[in-house]
Design a protein around this motif. Structure first.
Motif, PDB file in Angstrom:
ATOM      1  N   ALA A  21      33.276  19.656  38.889  1.00 29.07           N
ATOM      2  CA  ALA A  21      32.207  19.067  39.106  1.00 29.07           C
ATOM      3  C   ALA A  21      31.444  19.180  40.426  1.00 29.07           C
ATOM      4  CB  ALA A  21      32.177  17.514  38.939  1.00 29.07           C
ATOM      5  N   ARG A  22      30.452  19.630  40.812  1.00 30.21           N
ATOM      6  CA  ARG A  22      29.773  20.025  42.149  1.00 30.21           C
ATOM      7  C   ARG A  22      29.187  18.583  42.739  1.00 30.21           C
ATOM      8  NH1 ARG A  22      28.125  26.215  41.137  1.00 30.21           N
ATOM      9  NH2 ARG A  22      30.328  27.011  40.801  1.00 30.21           N
ATOM     10  N   GLY A  23      28.664  17.757  41.936  1.00 29.35           N
ATOM     11  CA  GLY A  23      28.057  16.663  42.439  1.00 29.35           C
ATOM     12  C   GLY A  23      28.267  15.545  41.359  1.00 29.35           C
ATOM     13  N   ALA A  24      27.580  14.189  41.925  1.00 29.78           N
ATOM     14  CA  ALA A  24      27.888  13.048  41.036  1.00 29.78           C
ATOM     15  C   ALA A  24      26.940  13.231  39.645  1.00 29.78           C
ATOM     16  CB  ALA A  24      26.936  12.017  41.883  1.00 29.78           C
ATOM     17  N   LEU A  25      25.989  14.097  39.351  1.00 33.07           N
ATOM     18  CA  LEU A  25      25.231  14.140  38.371  1.00 33.07           C
ATOM     19  C   LEU A  25      25.897  15.250  37.281  1.00 33.07           C
ATOM     20  CD1 LEU A  25      21.942  13.494  39.458  1.00 33.07           C
ATOM     21  CD2 LEU A  25      23.379  11.992  38.518  1.00 33.07           C
ATOM     22  N   GLN A  26      26.872  16.133  37.831  1.00 36.84           N
ATOM     23  CA  GLN A  26      27.154  17.414  37.125  1.00 36.84           C
ATOM     24  C   GLN A  26      28.719  17.174  36.646  1.00 36.84           C
ATOM     25  OE1 GLN A  26      27.074  20.550  39.787  1.00 36.84           O
ATOM     26  NE2 GLN A  26      24.580  20.765  39.188  1.00 36.84           N
ATOM     27  N   PRO A  27      28.973  17.409  35.229  1.00 39.66           N
ATOM     28  CA  PRO A  27      30.147  17.399  34.615  1.00 39.66           C
ATOM     29  C   PRO A  27      31.044  18.435  35.137  1.00 39.66           C
ATOM     30  CG  PRO A  27      28.691  18.195  33.199  1.00 39.66           C
ATOM     31  CD  PRO A  27      27.958  18.170  34.322  1.00 39.66           C
ATOM     32  N   ASP A  28      32.275  18.265  34.826  1.00 36.17           N
ATOM     33  CA  ASP A  28      33.361  19.479  34.862  1.00 36.17           C
ATOM     34  C   ASP A  28      32.997  20.400  33.606  1.00 36.17           C
ATOM     35  OD1 ASP A  28      35.873  18.631  36.710  1.00 36.17           O
ATOM     36  OD2 ASP A  28      34.604  16.985  36.223  1.00 36.17           O
ATOM     37  N   THR A  29      33.056  21.743  33.633  1.00 37.39           N
ATOM     38  CA  THR A  29      33.029  22.562  32.638  1.00 37.39           C
ATOM     39  C   THR A  29      33.995  23.685  32.565  1.00 37.39           C
ATOM     40  OG1 THR A  29      31.493  24.121  33.843  1.00 37.39           O
ATOM     41  CG2 THR A  29      30.382  22.345  32.798  1.00 37.39           C
ATOM     42  N   LEU A  30      34.193  24.019  31.427  1.00 40.34           N
ATOM     43  CA  LEU A  30      35.271  25.172  30.954  1.00 40.34           C
ATOM     44  C   LEU A  30      34.376  26.053  29.899  1.00 40.34           C
ATOM     45  CD1 LEU A  30      39.093  24.791  30.320  1.00 40.34           C
ATOM     46  CD2 LEU A  30      37.694  26.385  29.283  1.00 40.34           C
ATOM     47  N   SER A  31      34.509  27.316  30.539  1.00 45.07           N
ATOM     48  CA  SER A  31      33.702  28.273  29.713  1.00 45.07           C
ATOM     49  C   SER A  31      34.607  29.300  29.210  1.00 45.07           C
ATOM     50  CB  SER A  31      32.266  28.743  30.423  1.00 45.07           C
ATOM     51  OG  SER A  31      32.699  29.602  31.552  1.00 45.07           O
ATOM     52  N   ILE A  32      34.211  30.069  28.096  1.00 43.86           N
ATOM     53  CA  ILE A  32      34.788  31.164  27.792  1.00 43.86           C
ATOM     54  C   ILE A  32      33.720  32.342  27.539  1.00 43.86           C
ATOM     55  CG2 ILE A  32      36.349  32.349  25.893  1.00 43.86           C
ATOM     56  CD1 ILE A  32      36.892  29.127  25.133  1.00 43.86           C
ATOM     57  N   ALA A  33      33.841  33.486  28.100  1.00 46.28           N
ATOM     58  CA  ALA A  33      32.871  34.456  27.986  1.00 46.28           C
ATOM     59  C   ALA A  33      33.207  35.851  27.615  1.00 46.28           C
ATOM     60  CB  ALA A  33      31.969  34.426  29.216  1.00 46.28           C
ATOM     61  N   SER A  34      32.419  36.643  27.207  1.00 50.51           N
ATOM     62  CA  SER A  34      32.604  37.898  26.822  1.00 50.51           C
ATOM     63  C   SER A  34      31.198  38.890  26.745  1.00 50.51           C
ATOM     64  CB  SER A  34      33.414  38.421  25.698  1.00 50.51           C
ATOM     65  OG  SER A  34      33.563  39.760  25.306  1.00 50.51           O
ATOM     66  N   HIS A  35      31.094  40.122  26.698  1.00 52.70           N
ATOM     67  CA  HIS A  35      29.777  40.926  26.661  1.00 52.70           C
ATOM     68  C   HIS A  35      30.152  42.066  25.936  1.00 52.70           C
ATOM     69  CE1 HIS A  35      31.165  42.759  30.591  1.00 52.70           C
ATOM     70  NE2 HIS A  35      31.451  43.662  29.780  1.00 52.70           N
ATOM     71  N   ALA A  36      29.025  42.642  25.341  1.00 51.97           N
ATOM     72  CA  ALA A  36      28.949  44.118  24.651  1.00 51.97           C
ATOM     73  C   ALA A  36      27.708  44.401  24.596  1.00 51.97           C
ATOM     74  CB  ALA A  36      29.619  43.809  23.362  1.00 51.97           C
TER      75      ALA A  36
END
Length: 1077
Positions: free
Chosen positions: A967-982
């Motif tokens: 989290a980068r601020g009081a209003l932002q949550p922690d996030t975990l993302s999974i990404a790919s592309h094609a």
């Protein structure tokens, strides 16, 4: 069939088809036809040659975006027998075209925008029509009913009018003498339509969802052929006797009503096979059900049942029995005679003891028993399934039962909160003198406890960030005594009550973990297993092991150092952490160092903590209640309305997934932490306070409503086996299966009965036995003190301590010492160690290479490390195996960051489509989750490169990136993302790459049943533009099939952007909804 078609009709047909066809985002790539497979799927097989239009008998125009069907098209297709126009944009009936389709037998107009049927003449002309679907339209919006001429279809057998706005049905509907199936669910019918009583041939009737229906007429008995009747959610409070005369009825759905009893003649439904009475107000089990010998499925969930009748065994054909969320305390002994039972759901009741012979229900495959105060068998046995219950009961019959009133007591709180002193004062009979010296040694200056080790960053402590108070207000739950963005190591996957033996794990600057037995009441034999968890953040790598259900938690606060501005790091964070891991945890608040506070100061601080706990709980409950309300509002909408625009809440989410989501929110609401009292001031100088706390803990432990499973019953042989495994002479770290089997024989357990006993000891945390692991199942890890010492090595972040272990051998030369120093530096920076250095670190505990390999297998199973270059077969001679410990990785991976933002290393944008699934954690991000997840996915990826917060790897030839963003601020949550592309035509390969990783994370998050998180699929167009706040589609769509005919979705962030459906829905839905538990 027509030999030729008019040129004008052919041109009109071709133009209509071209208008309906959607083009892909890629240049010159047309959207595949419905029979060519879903968008974004694997390449389809070559399509068969289409016959000439004049020869067509079946035509599917679903999902073409049609707003009209020209008359000439109907004229050219006069031989058509089956026509599907579902999921188009028809606002009125294509009457002109239908006039030419006199041979039509099946017509599907569902999922359109029809507001009326005109005078009905066009449909009445279809004299041979047998099936007609008008569901999911807006019928009734312009007039309350349907045109009378709808009843002029003499051959009609199936009519679907569901999900419209109808307030009445045509009076002449009873003239449909051949009608067998009628679906009018989810309309606005104010009462049961009288014309339905004239449908003598009717076999299936669905009136569900008409909430104002209210009652059924006595004349319903006229429907003699009725086999299936759905009346879910129709507001029924009573049933007429006429219903009991439906002798042909086989399935009856009555869930979601207000029924308190069943009519006396209900037993007359002798052919009934399925009965659903869930979500009613039944206080007693309806006796009439027992007279239904052919009943196969019975659903009585969410009622108010307290007792089940002994004659339940009369339902010998019963295969499914759902009794969850009632008030049942006991099961009748006769339930074991239901030998046909395959599904038995009992969760959410008050059952403590299962009947003898319960293991006879060997055919049960679906078994749910959680949220019951089980003592015989213990919960640890019941959760494993019916075979383990059978083994327990057989063992209990062969040996004397043993009552073991033991309760786990966990002390937790910040470092220097006074946990050690509190534990010693409670356990010692007369510890005042010793306590005095300890109290003086542990006293700390007034102020925030999180600031006392500001300079100790190497030990994992960091100063409180400036926004700590703001994050406290907004419930962004990163503890302020931990550096912003820094996360501890992963928590290994162990049984919930691991390490219930006397042992100590020492860390730099803290007492670590101490686990001791405390016989608090000799007369009653009550024993506490006391766990003292260190408050040093470097130890969070394993602390989640010790947070388990059925324990009493004492949250310790240093009152002399407490200030209201730092409530969250001192108290609030621990409550959120505990609540996410152990829903409904029992918590007692204790304030230490009370003697260092003035009387007024003491009172004010205790009241402030009490007040802020109440405020935090109120905020959390209000937030969850608001989410429940949002889901209820969405469920009150028509599904088509939710699918009409991405601007709507819960866009495209099915009712099933919404109900799952609501159930999860209700679970979180109903399982809030049980905080027993205001803060109890405590000082070891005050014997009255010590005695009061001891008495308080005893009274809470013996309260049967709080800890009903305290007096669990075990077979004597299991208790003896446990004692034999912990004999003083058993000093080795593990036993082989055969060594354990020999101990089992001494306890009276033959080899075939040993498995269940070891399984219970593993689940209850007495030892480690992984019966499903190919290698580890041959060993029993019984010496947990040594295992804790091993874990201590890999929790150590002090380079000096690690070097001392490696250089303990006096024969190490200077060159070797320099090399070991480099290994330690690499370990603390990159988390990498070769196997031979690990061997040196663990030298006191392991002797041979086989021992080392077994320990490394165990650490990998626990989620602490993985082998970087693990060979597929036997390792080559001289090959060095390297192991990665993700919690130590500190280096960044900039190329992964560039990739996930849609650019390559040179800064040029990729001409590809991106997939990104993001998990958001508004309350708390579980300590060590990212590091442990990085171990879990290792078997799925190759060529990986790990950073502190990112993993860049490949699935086959497809790249994937896993990223954690604090989290980068009081209003932002922690996030975990999974990404790919094609590229878009090959986007199915990207889905194949990330779907196993998504499912792996879903499984891992099941270990945090009280954790609230959300899942979203990020808009590919927004990602390509580099938007800092991309639009997010609901993650529940991952578990749903792609809507038929849907090709593009508008991005709400930019109305001109259209997202291909293949970038939102996977080709194959995931097994479960990622947001459900």
């Amino acid at each position: 069939m027509a030999l030729t078609e008019p040129p004008k009709a052919a041109r009109l047909w071709r133009d209509a088809a071209l208008r309906a066809r959607k083009l892909r985002d890629g240049p010159g790539e047309p959207e595949p036809e419905p029979d060519e497979g879903p968008p974004g799927g694997p390449p389809p097989p070559p399509a068969a040659r289409r016959p000439p239009l004049g020869e067509l008998e079946e035509l599917n125009l679903s999902g073409r975006g049609l707003e009209e069907l020209p008359e000439e098209v109907g004229a050219a297709l006069s031989g058509l027998r089956v026509l599907s126009l579902r999921r188009n944009r028809l606002c009125r009936l294509p009457a002109a075209a239908l006039r030419h389709l006199g041979r039509l037998a099946e017509l599907d107009l569902s999922h359109n925008r029809l507001r009326g049927l005109g005078d009905g003449r066009a449909l009445a002309g279809l004299r041979g029509l047998r099936k007609l679907s008008l569901s999911h339209n807006e019928l009734g919006a312009e007039s309350p009913g349907l045109p009378p001429r709808l009843a002029e279809l003499p051959c009609l057998e199936e009519l679907d009018l569901s999900f419209n706005r109808l307030r009445r049905l045509p009076e002449g509907l009873g003239c449909l003498r051949h009608l067998r199936a009628l679906d009018v669910d989810h309309n606005l019918l104010p009462c049961f339509p009288a014309p339905l009583l004239e449908l003598a041939a009717l076999e299936e009737l669905d009136c569900s969802g008409n909430r104002r229906l209210g009652a059924l007429p006595e004349g319903i008995s006229a429907l003699r052929r009725l086999k299936i009747l759905w009346l879910s959610g129709t507001g029924l409070s009573a049933l007429p006797e006429g219903l009991c005369q439906l002798g042909a009825l086989e399935s009856l759905m009555l869930d979601g009503n207000q029924l308190r009893t069943l009519p006396a003649g209900f037993s007359g439904l002798q052919r009934l096979k399925m009965l659903n009475l869930s979500s009613n107000l039944l206080g007693e089990f309806p006796a009439a059900i027992l007279a239904l010998p052919g009943l196969e499925e019975l659903y009585l969930s969410r009622n108010q049942l307290a007792v089940l009748p002994p004659r339940l065994c009369q339902l010998r054909q019963l295969r499914t029995l759902w009794l969850d969320n009632n008030r049942i305390r006991y099961l009748p002994d006769s339930i074991v005679l239901l030998h046909s039972l395959e599904e038995l759901v009992l969760q959410g009741n008050q059952i403590a003891i299962l009947p003898e012979g319960f293991g006879q229900l060997s055919r049960v495959t679906l078994w749910k028993i959680k949220d019951n105060p089980l003592i015989q068998p213990p919960y640890e046995v019941c959760m494993k399934g019916i075979p383990y219950i059978a083994a327990y009961q057989q063992e209990l019959a062969q040996s004397q039962p043993a009552l073991k009133p033991r309760l786990k007591l966990v002390l937790m709180g910040l470092k220097d909160a006074g946990k050690t002193l509190l534990r010693r004062c409670l356990m010692e009979e007369d510890g005042q003198e010793d306590a005095g010296s300890l109290e003086a040694g542990n006293a700390q200056p007034r102020g925030c406890p999180g600031q006392q080790q500001d300079s100790g960053r190497a030990a994992g402590c960091c100063p409180i960030p400036e926004d700590a108070s703001e994050r406290q207000k907004k419930c962004s739950h990163v503890p302020s005594h931990q550096g912003k963005g820094e996360r501890p190591c992963p928590a290994p996957s162990l049984p919930p009550d691991a390490f219930q033996v006397s042992s100590r794990l020492r860390l730099s600057g803290s007492k670590g973990i101490e686990v001791t037995d405390w016989t608090a009441d000799v007369e009653r034999g009550l024993t506490f297993i006391v766990y003292e968890l260190a408050g040093d953040p470097t130890y969070y790598v394993v602390q989640s092991f010790f947070l388990s259900p059925g324990a009493l938690y004492v949250l310790v606060v240093n009152l002399s150092a407490y200030v209201p501005q730092h409530f969250y790091p001192s108290v609030g964070y621990f409550l959120h952490w505990l609540g996410s891991k152990v829903p409904h945890a029992v918590v007692c608040m204790v304030g230490t160092h009370a003697d260092l506070c003035a009387e007024r100061e003491l009172e004010e601080k205790c009241l402030d903590i009490h007040h802020q706990i109440a405020q935090q709980e109120k905020r959390d409950a209000e937030d969850l209640q608001s989410l429940v309300q949002q889901v209820d509002e969405a469920l009150g909408q028509d599904f088509d309305l939710r699918c009409s625009s991405p601007h709507t809440a819960f866009y495209g989410v099915s009712d099933k997934n919404l109900r799952r989501k609501k159930a999860q929110f209700q679970y979180l609401l109903n399982h809030r932490p049980q905080i027993l009292s205001p803060v109890l001031p405590f000082s070891c100088w005050d014997h009255c306070q010590v005695r009061r706390l001891r008495d308080k803990l005893l009274s809470v432990a013996e309260h049967r409503d709080i800890f009903p499973n305290l007096h669990r019953v075990l077979p004597k042989s299991w208790q003896v086996l446990e004692e034999l495994h912990f004999q003083p002479q058993a000093q080795q770290l593990w036993l082989s299966w055969w060594d354990s089997a020999r101990l089992g024989l001494q306890a009276g357990l033959t080899e075939d009965r040993l498995q269940s006993a070891l399984s219970y000891l593993h689940e209850s945390g007495k030892l480690l036995y992984f019966e499903e692991h190919l290698t580890l199942r041959e060993y029993v890890f019984h010496n947990l003190p040594q295992l804790i010492d091993i874990l201590n090595v890999f929790c150590q972040r002090d380079a000096t301590v690690l070097l001392q272990k490696l250089l303990s051998d006096t024969h190490v030369d200077e060159l070797r010492a320099t090399q070991l120093h480099h290994y330690v530096e690499g370990f603390l920076l990159h988390g990498l160690l070769p196997a031979h250095v690990i061997h040196l670190l663990l030298k006191p505990h392991i002797q041979s290479r086989e021992d080392l390999q077994l320990i490394l297998e165990l650490l990998e199973k626990m989620g602490l490390c993985y082998c970087v270059n693990k060979p597929k077969s036997k390792p080559l001679n001289g090959a060095a195996a390297w192991y990665k410990f993700p919690c130590y990785v500190k280096n960044e991976v900039p190329h992964a960051e560039a990739w996930i933002n849609g650019a390559n290393l040179s800064g040029q944008s990729f001409v590809v489509e991106q997939l990104q699934v993001e998990y958001s954690f508004p309350f708390i991000f579980p300590p060590g989750l990212f590091a442990r997840y990085s171990v879990q996915i290792n078997s799925h990826v190759v060529q990986r490169s790990d950073g502190k917060y990112q993993i860049y790897a490949y699935r086959g030839k497809v790249p994937v990136v896993v990223s954690y963003r604090p989290a980068r601020g009081a209003l932002q949550p922690d996030t975990l993302s999974i990404a790919s592309h094609a590229s878009l035509p090959n986007i199915w390969t990207a889905w194949q790459a990330i779907t196993p990783l998504v499912e792996e994370l879903n499984v891992l998050l099941q270990e945090w049943p009280g954790l609230y998180y959300t899942v979203h699929v990020l808009c590919s167009k927004c990602l390509k533009r580099g938007s800092p706040n991309p639009h997010s589609f609901p993650g529940e769509l991952l578990s749903q099939p792609r809507p038929e005919g849907l090709t593009e979705i508008i991005c709400p962030k930019n109305g001109s952007e259209r997202v291909n459906v293949a970038l939102v829905y996977p080709p194959t839905p995931t097994v479960i909804s990622p947001c459900s538990k």
